[in-house]
Design a protein around this motif. Structure first.
Motif, PDB file in Angstrom:
ATOM      1  N   ASP A  31       0.686  -1.093   0.136  1.00 15.77           N
ATOM      2  CA  ASP A  31      -0.066   0.060  -0.033  1.00 15.77           C
ATOM      3  C   ASP A  31       0.822   1.066   0.084  1.00 15.77           C
ATOM      4  OD1 ASP A  31      -2.149  -1.601   0.198  1.00 15.77           O
ATOM      5  OD2 ASP A  31      -2.848  -1.161   2.120  1.00 15.77           O
ATOM      6  N   GLN A  32       1.790   1.185   0.617  1.00 17.33           N
ATOM      7  CA  GLN A  32       2.854   2.360   0.961  1.00 17.33           C
ATOM      8  C   GLN A  32       3.582   2.709  -0.351  1.00 17.33           C
ATOM      9  OE1 GLN A  32       3.667  -0.678   1.692  1.00 17.33           O
ATOM     10  NE2 GLN A  32       5.699  -1.172   1.775  1.00 17.33           N
ATOM     11  N   LEU A  33       3.523   2.013  -1.424  1.00 20.33           N
ATOM     12  CA  LEU A  33       4.056   2.202  -2.857  1.00 20.33           C
ATOM     13  C   LEU A  33       3.154   2.615  -3.832  1.00 20.33           C
ATOM     14  CD1 LEU A  33       6.489  -1.041  -2.557  1.00 20.33           C
ATOM     15  CD2 LEU A  33       7.030   1.537  -1.997  1.00 20.33           C
ATOM     16  N   VAL A  37       7.139   5.114   2.696  1.00 18.37           N
ATOM     17  CA  VAL A  37       7.142   4.668   3.986  1.00 18.37           C
ATOM     18  C   VAL A  37       6.159   5.206   4.800  1.00 18.37           C
ATOM     19  CG1 VAL A  37       9.607   3.921   3.846  1.00 18.37           C
ATOM     20  CG2 VAL A  37       9.016   6.307   4.850  1.00 18.37           C
ATOM     21  N   VAL A  38       5.868   4.532   6.073  1.00 20.69           N
ATOM     22  CA  VAL A  38       4.884   5.175   6.997  1.00 20.69           C
ATOM     23  C   VAL A  38       5.719   5.463   8.168  1.00 20.69           C
ATOM     24  CG1 VAL A  38       2.764   4.087   6.265  1.00 20.69           C
ATOM     25  CG2 VAL A  38       4.399   2.750   7.927  1.00 20.69           C
ATOM     26  N   PRO A  39       5.324   6.190   9.160  1.00 24.60           N
ATOM     27  CA  PRO A  39       4.095   7.322   8.962  1.00 24.60           C
ATOM     28  C   PRO A  39       4.280   8.271   8.268  1.00 24.60           C
ATOM     29  CG  PRO A  39       5.366   7.625  10.982  1.00 24.60           C
ATOM     30  CD  PRO A  39       6.224   6.589  10.410  1.00 24.60           C
ATOM     31  N   ILE A  97       5.921  14.288   7.430  1.00 27.35           N
ATOM     32  CA  ILE A  97       6.231  13.209   7.213  1.00 27.35           C
ATOM     33  C   ILE A  97       7.803  12.729   8.112  1.00 27.35           C
ATOM     34  CG2 ILE A  97       5.494  12.681   4.833  1.00 27.35           C
ATOM     35  CD1 ILE A  97       8.520  12.765   3.759  1.00 27.35           C
ATOM     36  N   ASP A  98       8.021  11.369   8.323  1.00 31.91           N
ATOM     37  CA  ASP A  98       9.182  11.033   9.096  1.00 31.91           C
ATOM     38  C   ASP A  98       8.976  11.150  10.449  1.00 31.91           C
ATOM     39  OD1 ASP A  98      12.127  10.698  10.208  1.00 31.91           O
ATOM     40  OD2 ASP A  98      12.315  10.373   8.058  1.00 31.91           O
ATOM     41  N   SER A  99       8.962   9.943  11.150  1.00 28.55           N
ATOM     42  CA  SER A  99       8.380   9.843  12.602  1.00 28.55           C
ATOM     43  C   SER A  99       8.860  10.724  13.634  1.00 28.55           C
ATOM     44  CB  SER A  99       8.643   8.104  12.991  1.00 28.55           C
ATOM     45  OG  SER A  99       9.742   7.979  13.131  1.00 28.55           O
ATOM     46  N   LEU A 100      10.057  10.755  13.576  1.00 27.52           N
ATOM     47  CA  LEU A 100      10.936  11.890  14.729  1.00 27.52           C
ATOM     48  C   LEU A 100      10.511  13.247  14.285  1.00 27.52           C
ATOM     49  CD1 LEU A 100      13.891   9.978  15.834  1.00 27.52           C
ATOM     50  CD2 LEU A 100      11.778   9.816  17.002  1.00 27.52           C
ATOM     51  N   SER A 105      10.633  -1.199  -6.684  1.00 26.58           N
ATOM     52  CA  SER A 105       9.890   0.089  -6.425  1.00 26.58           C
ATOM     53  C   SER A 105       9.999   0.652  -5.382  1.00 26.58           C
ATOM     54  CB  SER A 105       8.417  -0.589  -6.857  1.00 26.58           C
ATOM     55  OG  SER A 105       7.963  -1.304  -5.636  1.00 26.58           O
ATOM     56  N   LYS A 106      10.612   0.276  -4.262  1.00 25.10           N
ATOM     57  CA  LYS A 106      10.934   0.884  -2.985  1.00 25.10           C
ATOM     58  C   LYS A 106      11.876   2.196  -3.076  1.00 25.10           C
ATOM     59  CE  LYS A 106       9.754  -2.890  -0.220  1.00 25.10           C
ATOM     60  NZ  LYS A 106       8.824  -2.962   0.849  1.00 25.10           N
ATOM     61  N   PRO A 107      11.340   3.464  -2.961  1.00 28.94           N
ATOM     62  CA  PRO A 107      12.313   4.530  -3.137  1.00 28.94           C
ATOM     63  C   PRO A 107      13.298   4.418  -2.017  1.00 28.94           C
ATOM     64  CG  PRO A 107      10.087   5.103  -2.974  1.00 28.94           C
ATOM     65  CD  PRO A 107       9.854   3.608  -2.561  1.00 28.94           C
ATOM     66  N   LEU A 108      13.087   4.154  -0.792  1.00 28.39           N
ATOM     67  CA  LEU A 108      13.958   4.152   0.228  1.00 28.39           C
ATOM     68  C   LEU A 108      14.592   2.659   0.558  1.00 28.39           C
ATOM     69  CD1 LEU A 108      14.449   6.795   1.772  1.00 28.39           C
ATOM     70  CD2 LEU A 108      12.934   5.972   3.580  1.00 28.39           C
ATOM     71  N   ARG A 109      14.134   1.732   0.557  1.00 25.10           N
ATOM     72  CA  ARG A 109      14.445   0.450   0.806  1.00 25.10           C
ATOM     73  C   ARG A 109      15.130  -0.442  -0.064  1.00 25.10           C
ATOM     74  NH1 ARG A 109      12.567   1.740   6.113  1.00 25.10           N
ATOM     75  NH2 ARG A 109      13.835   3.225   6.227  1.00 25.10           N
ATOM     76  N   ARG A 110      15.058   0.078  -1.302  1.00 23.11           N
ATOM     77  CA  ARG A 110      15.534  -0.965  -2.407  1.00 23.11           C
ATOM     78  C   ARG A 110      16.569  -1.716  -2.248  1.00 23.11           C
ATOM     79  NH1 ARG A 110      15.775   2.360  -7.683  1.00 23.11           N
ATOM     80  NH2 ARG A 110      14.134   2.829  -6.944  1.00 23.11           N
TER      81      ARG A 110
HETATM   82  N1  LIG Z   1      12.876   7.602   8.755  1.00 22.01           N
HETATM   83  C1  LIG Z   1      11.568   7.121   8.403  1.00 22.01           C
HETATM   84  C2  LIG Z   1      11.395   5.725   8.290  1.00 22.01           C
HETATM   85  C3  LIG Z   1      10.242   5.125   8.204  1.00 22.01           C
HETATM   86  C4  LIG Z   1      10.013   3.611   7.587  1.00 22.01           C
HETATM   87  O1  LIG Z   1      11.273   3.295   7.442  1.00 22.01           O
HETATM   88  N2  LIG Z   1       8.957   3.139   7.659  1.00 22.01           N
HETATM   89  C5  LIG Z   1       8.887   1.615   7.542  1.00 22.01           C
HETATM   90  C6  LIG Z   1       8.021   0.949   8.863  1.00 22.01           C
HETATM   91  S1  LIG Z   1       8.812   1.161  10.232  1.00 22.01           S
HETATM   92  C7  LIG Z   1       8.162   1.440   6.331  1.00 22.01           C
HETATM   93  O2  LIG Z   1       7.245   2.105   6.028  1.00 22.01           O
HETATM   94  N3  LIG Z   1       8.478   0.344   5.554  1.00 22.01           N
HETATM   95  C8  LIG Z   1       7.978   0.135   4.335  1.00 22.01           C
HETATM   96  C9  LIG Z   1       8.710  -0.697   3.259  1.00 22.01           C
HETATM   97  O3  LIG Z   1       9.933  -1.095   3.647  1.00 22.01           O
HETATM   98  O4  LIG Z   1       8.414  -0.559   2.050  1.00 22.01           O
HETATM   99  C10 LIG Z   1      10.489   7.373   9.698  1.00 22.01           C
HETATM  100  O5  LIG Z   1      11.229   7.467  10.805  1.00 22.01           O
HETATM  101  O6  LIG Z   1       9.437   7.667   9.416  1.00 22.01           O
END
Ligand SMILES: N[C@@H](CCC(=O)N[C@@H](CS)C(=O)NCC(=O)O)C(=O)O
Length: 252
Positions: free
Chosen positions: A39-41, A53-55, A65-68, A136-141
């Motif tokens: 869903d996040q993509l 990514v969430v949240p 965006i970005d949890s912190l 397709s993952k922008p941050l976690r490819r």
């Molecule tokens: N730096 C971001 C990192 C967010 C993050 O990594 N979220 C993970 C869940 S904790 C996520 O959405 N992962 C989805 C994925 O890897 O596709 C934050 O703190 O919000």
């Protein structure tokens, strides 16, 4: 003030924000994304959060965006029950710890999480479907491609657990230095909120590594006793509540 939180029950980053919202008694609408289904993509969500990514927080139509960053924002717009020290130097210490936490335990915890909890779901996918999803993952490819369908190798798991151990030791030292019970002393701050979900996760995976550090043991018990903890970790927020294979592992 109307808050809508795009998040996932089991997401550690989402848990940080839910904790702050609950601790401040701020009502919020929760939009739950299924991260394993991608869903996040989807393009609609990528318009909200281009990192995929969430949240993400919608505050009266404005997106944060970005949890912190969200946690600090909430402390600014709703300062009651503040998690931010009044003193500038203490605020700097808190933010330095938050950076350490994002770089060390929050990053390291993903390796055992994916290997022990999510890998079986990825292994059911065809190679092509897995590659398309990973790419397709922008941050976690790169993270996904390194894990692949066989999981992170033992050396990578060991390194992640060693990084987590150094994080518990750092927590122990901070609590010792500040006098506790929280990382920065008598008042719980966003640094405590930032690190909490990593310890909850590793405990849920059945591999806690801080039993010989009594200050961290007390810290963990105290944060779990906080009134915001239960509503944050509602049923389905722990991986052992979602993945039967994990339940067998942690029970046994
Ligand atoms: N730096 C971001 C990192 C967010 C993050 O990594 N979220 C993970 C869940 S904790 C996520 O959405 N992962 C989805 C994925 O890897 O596709 C934050 O703190 O919000």
């Amino acid at each position: 003030m109307a808050f809508k939180l795009y998040n996932a029950p089991q997401s550690t980053c989402s848990q940080r924000v839910r904790f702050v919202l609950n601790a401040k008694n701020l009502p919020f609408e929760e939009v739950k994304l299924n991260l394993l289904e991608g869903d996040q993509l989807k393009s609609d969500y990528l318009r909200i959060n281009p990192n995929g990514v969430v949240p993400s927080l919608d505050h009266d139509g404005a997106i944060i965006i970005d949890s912190l960053v969200i946690a600090e924002y909430l402390d600014e717009v709703a300062p009651d029950n503040s998690f931010t020290p009044d003193d500038a130097l203490e605020r700097a210490r808190m933010r330095a710890l938050m950076h350490f936490i994002d770089e060390m335990p929050a990053a390291a915890v993903r390796v055992p999480t994916f290997n022990l909890a999510f890998l079986p779901s990825f292994q059911k996918m065809s190679r092509d479907a897995f590659m398309t999803m990973a790419e397709s993952k922008p941050l976690r490819r790169e993270f996904m491609l390194t894990m692949g369908k066989t999981g992170f190798p033992k050396a990578e798991m060991d390194a992640a657990l060693a990084r987590l151990r150094r994080s518990y030791e750092r927590m122990d030292a901070e609590i010792g230095c500040s006098g506790g019970p929280w990382l920065l002393g008598k008042r719980m701050t966003l640094a405590d909120v930032a690190v909490m979900p990593s310890l909850v996760r590793i405990n849920d995976l059945g591999i806690p590594g801080w039993q010989d550090l009594p200050r961290v043991v007390t810290w963990f018990d105290s944060i779990r006793a906080h009134p915001a903890f239960k509503p944050t970790f509602y049923h389905g927020s722990l991986l052992s509540e979602r993945f039967p294979h994990l339940r067998k592992q942690t029970d046994g």
